[in-house]
Design a protein around this motif. Structure first.
Motif, PDB file in Angstrom:
ATOM      1  N   GLN A   1      15.441  10.120   5.061  1.00  0.00           N
ATOM      2  CA  GLN A   1      15.066   8.782   5.563  1.00  0.00           C
ATOM      3  C   GLN A   1      15.943   7.873   6.151  1.00  0.00           C
ATOM      4  O   GLN A   1      15.110   7.898   6.842  1.00  0.00           O
ATOM      5  CB  GLN A   1      14.814   8.306   3.643  1.00  0.00           C
TER       6      GLN A   1
ATOM      7  N   VAL B   1       9.876  14.492   8.803  1.00  0.00           N
ATOM      8  CA  VAL B   1       9.116  12.809   8.614  1.00  0.00           C
ATOM      9  C   VAL B   1       8.159  12.628   9.599  1.00  0.00           C
ATOM     10  O   VAL B   1       8.295  12.849  10.668  1.00  0.00           O
ATOM     11  CB  VAL B   1      10.186  11.717   8.618  1.00  0.00           C
TER      12      VAL B   1
ATOM     13  N   SER C   1       7.498  10.106   4.583  1.00  0.00           N
ATOM     14  CA  SER C   1       7.750  11.111   4.907  1.00  0.00           C
ATOM     15  C   SER C   1       7.092  12.558   3.628  1.00  0.00           C
ATOM     16  O   SER C   1       6.941  12.017   2.683  1.00  0.00           O
ATOM     17  CB  SER C   1       9.600  10.539   3.706  1.00  0.00           C
TER      18      SER C   1
END
Ligand SMILES: NC(=O)C1=CN([C@@H]2O[C@H](COP(=O)(O)OP(=O)(O)OC[C@H]3O[C@@H](n4cnc5c(N)ncnc54)[C@H](OP(=O)(O)O)[C@@H]3O)[C@@H](O)[C@H]2O)C=CC1
Ligand SMILES: O=C(O)[C@@H]1CCC=N1
Length: 270
Positions: free
Chosen positions: A140, A112, A131
């Motif tokens: 996430q 990410v 991401s």
């Protein structure tokens, strides 16, 4: 939630300070930095463990925050590859693209990009996130959990938006400090002493920001409420307009955005 920082400089210190202030245990944080000076500065402020080089210790953490300068990113992260399995990689570097980070880590998918800012130190940061398509929901969710601790977060739909986030909120605190300095200098030129200048300028910024945040109205409307026809504010705003300050700010932000893209292209070639 155990987090290890690669790089222990300015933004790592702000994030570490913010995480500790918000109740994350110092036992759950670690920072790796080859610079003895950086480790010493960090340890003077925060009681977290540090090391000078990456090792299998990386396997014990849920998230690795890459907080090194973009130009050293490749060299800093390549040694991490053997110890990665499911840990989340969060890069906070300006410009450096997800695909390049993943490639330097032999195609690692749990990556990410985040662009936090320095007010994270006091729990009021702003972070943009994006991401890799291959990152999963758990990646996430963990990135959100980490960054939400130190302020607001927003998700970007595509990676180019993170360069805009960098130009606005990543670099933004410096623009605000620049304006604060200019106002403080102006106050002193008008005969106020430094203590008076600092108190007035900081309260004015803080008051105006709280008012804007608590109001349903656009800041343009709030601005109009301060301006009396033929008065002092109008005189100042006319002078700002004559100097094209609005356009100058837009050009500055645009220069930051262009630089973020250049950084990604230049250092991503490695
Ligand atoms: N400062 C800010 O407000 C923000 C910065 N960022 C991003 O965060 C990143 C770091 O910025 P900042 O904290 O300001 O930079 P700093 O230079 O303060 O910190 C980076 C640290 O990483 C160290 N380092 C160098 N090589 C390695 C390595 N191989 N492994 C681990 N650490 C290493 C540096 O040591 P040495 O000095 O000896 O090289 C330095 O101590 C940048 O990519 C920047 O774009 C993002 C958001 C906000
Ligand atoms: O100046 C920089 O490049 C970094 C990114 C955002 C804030 N500092």
């Amino acid at each position: 939630m155990k987090i290890i920082f690669i790089g222990a400089g300015n933004i790592a210190s702000a994030l570490i300070g913010g995480l500790l202030r918000q109740g994350i245990s110092s036992d759950d944080l670690h920072a790796i930095d080859p610079s003895a000076g950086a480790r010493k500065r960090l340890n003077k402020r925060y009681p977290i463990e540090t090391s000078k080089a990456a090792s299998s210790i990386v396997e014990n953490y849920d998230a690795l925050i890459l907080a090194v300068k973009p130009q050293v990113m490749k060299k800093a992260i390549e040694p991490l590859a053997p110890w990665l399995s499911t840990q989340l990689i969060i890069s906070v570097a300006a410009g450096i693209r997800l695909a390049d980070i993943s490639r330097w880590l032999n195609g690692y998918s749990h990556v990410v990009r985040a662009m936090p800012n320095i007010p994270a130190l006091v729990g009021v940061g702003a972070t943009g996130l994006v991401s890799l398509h291959s990152a999963d929901d758990a990646d996430q969710a963990l990135a959100e959990r980490v960054l939400r601790v130190v302020g607001e977060i927003i998700w970007c739909e595509d990676e180019s938006q993170i360069d805009a986030v960098t130009a606005i909120s990543g670099s933004g605190p410096a623009y605000v400090f620049y304006f604060i300095e200019a106002m403080r200098n102006a106050a002193c030129e008008l005969g106020l002493n430094d203590k008076q200048a600092r108190a007035l300028v900081l309260s004015t910024f803080s008051g105006a920001i709280q008012l804007a945040a608590q109001s349903d109205e656009f800041s343009g409307i709030l601005l109009e409420r301060v301006v009396s026809e033929g008065g002092t504010t109008a005189a100042a705003l006319q002078s700002f307009e004559a100097d094209n300050i609005n356009k100058a700010i837009s050009r500055g932000v645009s220069a930051a955005y262009t630089r973020a893209i250049q950084i990604g292209v230049t250092f991503g070639k490695q």
